[in-house]
Design a protein around this motif. Structure first.
Motif, PDB file in Angstrom:
ATOM      1  N   THR A  74       0.749  -1.247  -0.002  1.00  0.00           N
ATOM      2  CA  THR A  74      -0.015  -0.092  -0.009  1.00  0.00           C
ATOM      3  C   THR A  74       0.752   1.274  -0.090  1.00  0.00           C
ATOM      4  N   GLY A  75       2.012   1.277   0.714  1.00  0.00           N
ATOM      5  CA  GLY A  75       3.020   2.251   0.759  1.00  0.00           C
ATOM      6  C   GLY A  75       2.391   3.582   1.377  1.00  0.00           C
ATOM      7  N   THR A  76       1.700   3.605   2.209  1.00  0.00           N
ATOM      8  CA  THR A  76       1.306   4.720   3.182  1.00  0.00           C
ATOM      9  C   THR A  76       2.098   4.870   4.199  1.00  0.00           C
ATOM     10  N   TRP A  77       2.336   3.361   4.895  1.00  0.00           N
ATOM     11  CA  TRP A  77       2.769   3.419   6.104  1.00  0.00           C
ATOM     12  C   TRP A  77       3.562   1.953   6.061  1.00  0.00           C
ATOM     13  N   ILE A  78       4.678   1.996   6.055  1.00  0.00           N
ATOM     14  CA  ILE A  78       5.719   0.934   5.834  1.00  0.00           C
ATOM     15  C   ILE A  78       6.296   0.494   7.305  1.00  0.00           C
ATOM     16  N   LEU A  79       6.111  -0.735   7.768  1.00  0.00           N
ATOM     17  CA  LEU A  79       6.978  -1.104   8.884  1.00  0.00           C
ATOM     18  C   LEU A  79       7.900  -2.046   8.766  1.00  0.00           C
ATOM     19  N   LEU A  80       9.057  -1.837   9.299  1.00  0.00           N
ATOM     20  CA  LEU A  80      10.029  -2.771   9.086  1.00  0.00           C
ATOM     21  C   LEU A  80      10.555  -3.155  10.385  1.00  0.00           C
ATOM     22  N   ASP A  81      10.493  -4.385  10.738  1.00  0.00           N
ATOM     23  CA  ASP A  81      10.646  -4.898  12.133  1.00  0.00           C
ATOM     24  C   ASP A  81      11.871  -5.860  12.142  1.00  0.00           C
ATOM     25  N   LEU A  86      12.414  -1.064  15.241  1.00  0.00           N
ATOM     26  CA  LEU A  86      11.032  -0.854  14.495  1.00  0.00           C
ATOM     27  C   LEU A  86      11.359   0.377  13.400  1.00  0.00           C
ATOM     28  N   ILE A  87      11.136   0.050  12.102  1.00  0.00           N
ATOM     29  CA  ILE A  87      11.255   1.181  11.212  1.00  0.00           C
ATOM     30  C   ILE A  87       9.972   1.718  10.791  1.00  0.00           C
ATOM     31  N   HIS A  88       9.513   3.002  11.069  1.00  0.00           N
ATOM     32  CA  HIS A  88       8.084   3.235  10.497  1.00  0.00           C
ATOM     33  C   HIS A  88       8.432   4.495   9.374  1.00  0.00           C
ATOM     34  N   LEU A  89       8.106   4.087   8.260  1.00  0.00           N
ATOM     35  CA  LEU A  89       8.010   4.843   7.028  1.00  0.00           C
ATOM     36  C   LEU A  89       6.579   5.325   6.801  1.00  0.00           C
ATOM     37  N   PHE A  90       6.348   6.609   6.813  1.00  0.00           N
ATOM     38  CA  PHE A  90       4.838   7.011   6.491  1.00  0.00           C
ATOM     39  C   PHE A  90       4.866   8.104   5.467  1.00  0.00           C
ATOM     40  N   ASN A  91       3.875   8.249   4.671  1.00  0.00           N
ATOM     41  CA  ASN A  91       3.634   9.464   3.963  1.00  0.00           C
ATOM     42  C   ASN A  91       3.071  10.637   5.042  1.00  0.00           C
ATOM     43  N   GLU A  92       3.100  11.632   4.398  1.00  0.00           N
ATOM     44  CA  GLU A  92       2.896  12.829   5.596  1.00  0.00           C
ATOM     45  C   GLU A  92       1.576  12.681   6.200  1.00  0.00           C
ATOM     46  N   PHE A  97      -1.613  11.595  11.254  1.00  0.00           N
ATOM     47  CA  PHE A  97      -2.692  11.029  11.807  1.00  0.00           C
ATOM     48  C   PHE A  97      -2.306  10.244  12.933  1.00  0.00           C
ATOM     49  N   TYR A  98      -1.121   9.477  12.729  1.00  0.00           N
ATOM     50  CA  TYR A  98      -0.721   8.285  13.836  1.00  0.00           C
ATOM     51  C   TYR A  98       0.117   9.308  14.943  1.00  0.00           C
ATOM     52  N   LEU A 100       3.246   9.018  15.975  1.00  0.00           N
ATOM     53  CA  LEU A 100       3.864   8.127  16.986  1.00  0.00           C
ATOM     54  C   LEU A 100       4.781   8.821  17.783  1.00  0.00           C
ATOM     55  N   GLU A 101       5.287   9.905  17.360  1.00  0.00           N
ATOM     56  CA  GLU A 101       6.210  10.830  18.285  1.00  0.00           C
ATOM     57  C   GLU A 101       5.735  11.101  19.483  1.00  0.00           C
ATOM     58  N   HIS A 102       4.271  11.701  19.136  1.00  0.00           N
ATOM     59  CA  HIS A 102       3.446  12.011  20.478  1.00  0.00           C
ATOM     60  C   HIS A 102       3.120  11.017  21.268  1.00  0.00           C
ATOM     61  N   VAL A 103       2.606   9.826  20.683  1.00  0.00           N
ATOM     62  CA  VAL A 103       2.204   8.551  21.601  1.00  0.00           C
ATOM     63  C   VAL A 103       3.602   8.136  22.250  1.00  0.00           C
ATOM     64  N   TRP A 104       4.726   8.056  21.916  1.00  0.00           N
ATOM     65  CA  TRP A 104       5.905   7.674  22.323  1.00  0.00           C
ATOM     66  C   TRP A 104       6.666   9.151  22.986  1.00  0.00           C
ATOM     67  N   GLY A 105       5.953   9.850  23.469  1.00  0.00           N
ATOM     68  CA  GLY A 105       6.346  11.165  24.070  1.00  0.00           C
ATOM     69  C   GLY A 105       7.507  11.140  25.001  1.00  0.00           C
TER      70      GLY A 105
END
Length: 111
Positions: A74-81, A86-92, A97-98, A100-105
Motif C-alpha cells: 500500500t505504501g502509506t505506512w511501511i513497517l520494518l521489524d 522498528l522502522i516506521h516509514l509514513f506518507n505525510e 494522523f498516527y 507516533l512521536e506524541h504517542v511515545w512522547g
C-alpha cells in the motif's frame, strides 16, 4: 549490534534516500516491543518503497536481518521489524494522523 547502532545505519540509509523528518527514539526501559524506533516520511509510494529497500539492504550488509515487514504494497505506512528496532516509514498524511512521536512522547530522541 544493538538497536541504537542499527538505528544509526537506518538513519543514514534514509538520509541517503532523502527521507524527510527522520527521528530516532530510544524506547529502552519504556517498551517491551522494541528498544528503538526510527520514524521518517516520504513523498509518495515509490519514495517510501525506495527508502524501505535501502534500509533493508544496508542493515542486511551490517548483519542485521529483518524479521517482518508490513505495508509495502500500500505504501502509506511501511513497517520494518528488525526485532529490537522498528522502522516506521509514513506518507505525510499518515504520519500526522498516527503521531507516533506524541504517542511515545516519553522516549528520548537520539541525535
Amino acid at each position: 549490534m544493538d538497536a541504537l547502532e542499527a538505528a544509526e545505519i537506518a538513519q543514514a540509509a534514509l538520509d541517503d534516500k532523502l527521507g524527510q523528518d527522520i527521528q530516532v527514539l530510544n524506547l529502552k526501559g519504556l517498551s517491551n516491543v522494541a528498544d528503538c524506533f526510527v520514524i521518517a516520511s516520504g513523498k509518495n509510494v515509490n519514495h517510501l518503497r525506495a527508502m524501505a529497500d535501502e534500509v533493508e539492504q544496508k542493515l542486511f550488509q551490517a548483519g542485521v536481518k529483518m524479521h517482518h515487514s508490513e505495508g509495502y504494497s500500500t505504501g502509506t505506512w511501511i513497517l520494518l521489524d528488525f526485532g529490537n528496532l522498528l522502522i516506521h516509514l509514513f506518507n505525510e498524511e499518515q504520519r500526522e494522523f498516527y503521531g507516533l512521536e506524541h504517542v511515545w512522547g516519553d522516549a528520548k530522541p537520539v541525535e
